[in-house]
Design an enzyme around this catalytic site. Sequence first.
Site, PDB file in Angstrom:
ATOM      1  N   GLU A 226      26.792  92.494  20.355  1.00  0.00           N
ATOM      2  CA  GLU A 226      27.557  91.697  19.385  1.00  0.00           C
ATOM      3  C   GLU A 226      29.016  92.153  19.270  1.00  0.00           C
ATOM      4  OE1 GLU A 226      25.016  90.798  15.761  1.00  0.00           O
ATOM      5  OE2 GLU A 226      23.840  92.358  16.736  1.00  0.00           O
TER       6      GLU A 226
ATOM      7  N   SER B 172      22.080  88.824  15.347  1.00  0.00           N
ATOM      8  CA  SER B 172      22.690  87.606  15.885  1.00  0.00           C
ATOM      9  C   SER B 172      21.752  86.796  16.779  1.00  0.00           C
ATOM     10  CB  SER B 172      23.973  87.935  16.668  1.00  0.00           C
ATOM     11  OG  SER B 172      25.021  88.206  15.783  1.00  0.00           O
TER      12      SER B 172
ATOM     13  N   TYR C  54      27.375  80.767  17.733  1.00  0.00           N
ATOM     14  CA  TYR C  54      28.763  81.079  18.029  1.00  0.00           C
ATOM     15  C   TYR C  54      29.496  80.044  18.884  1.00  0.00           C
ATOM     16  CZ  TYR C  54      27.318  85.443  15.980  1.00  0.00           C
ATOM     17  OH  TYR C  54      26.837  86.389  15.105  1.00  0.00           O
TER      18      TYR C  54
ATOM     19  N   ARG D 241      22.882  89.897   3.376  1.00  0.00           N
ATOM     20  CA  ARG D 241      22.529  88.478   3.500  1.00  0.00           C
ATOM     21  C   ARG D 241      21.062  88.395   3.896  1.00  0.00           C
ATOM     22  NH1 ARG D 241      24.533  86.466   8.378  1.00  0.00           N
ATOM     23  NH2 ARG D 241      22.376  86.044   8.976  1.00  0.00           N
TER      24      ARG D 241
ATOM     25  N   ASP E 298      17.768  85.923   5.061  1.00  0.00           N
ATOM     26  CA  ASP E 298      17.478  84.653   5.732  1.00  0.00           C
ATOM     27  C   ASP E 298      16.025  84.255   5.523  1.00  0.00           C
ATOM     28  OD1 ASP E 298      20.067  84.922   6.671  1.00  0.00           O
ATOM     29  OD2 ASP E 298      19.458  85.667   8.633  1.00  0.00           O
TER      30      ASP E 298
ATOM     31  N   GLU F 195      14.708  87.944   7.661  1.00  0.00           N
ATOM     32  CA  GLU F 195      15.315  89.264   7.795  1.00  0.00           C
ATOM     33  C   GLU F 195      16.404  89.466   6.751  1.00  0.00           C
ATOM     34  OE1 GLU F 195      17.942  89.991  11.229  1.00  0.00           O
ATOM     35  OE2 GLU F 195      17.709  87.875  11.722  1.00  0.00           O
TER      36      GLU F 195
ATOM     37  N   ASN G  44      20.222  91.109   6.606  1.00  0.00           N
ATOM     38  CA  ASN G  44      21.340  91.524   7.445  1.00  0.00           C
ATOM     39  C   ASN G  44      22.298  92.342   6.581  1.00  0.00           C
ATOM     40  OD1 ASN G  44      23.720  91.571   9.047  1.00  0.00           O
ATOM     41  ND2 ASN G  44      23.071  89.701  10.084  1.00  0.00           N
TER      42      ASN G  44
ATOM     43  N   GLY H  98      28.272  88.739   9.642  1.00  0.00           N
ATOM     44  CA  GLY H  98      29.584  88.321  10.104  1.00  0.00           C
ATOM     45  C   GLY H  98      30.497  87.982   8.932  1.00  0.00           C
TER      46      GLY H  98
END
Length: 311
Positions: free
Chosen positions: A19, A148, A212, A251, A253, A266, A268, A272
């Site tokens: 990443e 990612s 991305y 964050r 998800d 998960e 994070n 980002g």
Amino acid sequence: MKEEAEPVITVLSGGVGAEREVSLSTGMALSAVLRDSYGVSLVDLEQTYLPPDLNGSESIVFPAIHGTFGEDGTLQRLLEERGVVYAGSDADSSRLCMDKQRAKEQVERAGVRVSPGLAFTEAPHLSLSEITRLLGNELVLKPIDQGSSVDLRIVSGEEELAEALAKIKKGRWLIERRVFGRELTVGVLRGRTLGIVEVIPKGGVYDYERKYQSGQTEYRSPAVLPWEVEEEVKEFASLAYEACGCRDFARADFIVCEDGHAHFLEVNTLPGLTETSLLPKSAACSGYDFAHLARELVEPALERFRLRKAS
């Protein structure tokens, strides 16, 4: 009495993992907006050790390195050993959240709904037929310790599973029952949940490419959800954040099925942080522009630095 000078915020970006390019973008965006309020130094870290001139009495660190080294607790441990204050979750929490299987087990014990799965290192100890019997024919195969959606694979049935397993690299992997539904993400800032963002990838799979490449994913922020679903997702995000020992920001998800039940994916710990990333989108739902969010992300570390100086 002379006022103590504020520390420089050293943003470490880049790193050595898959990443790296995303991390460089995060570092550039974050440092650019922080410079309006603080002294900032942006460092492209191209090795797995700290810059030799990093001084914990003059600087705090914002680790903007995603995935390997930056998000798995290694960088955090090095910073702790050198006595450098840094933003984000500590080494133990970072290491836990980077391990998708351990994080799932931790949040499930806290009462959060998860999808069943099987972790393995070499080849699964169960036969293909036993895996599909336990988890179903629709499966997700992914590395346990990458972010990612790197190397994420969606497989259907034993034949596709066999093909996918034959192609994976050595390492730690997770096979999960695929949960069909709406993909949601919610930021947590200093223990408080922010707005919920719905992620709608073309083709239905939010993999590295769709994350991305421009135009590959649609985002709805805030997500339009029934009140009870929104409440459950936010409650689960808070429980996951606390159960994993997160600090400052994170964050979480989820996927919400048609029946309205949310399933944890998960946490994070270093998401980002460009202006179009998911955590800023979540924060924008709660009234934070990117500059305000950036200040909120570093302020807890600044508070820890000031307290240490005062003591």
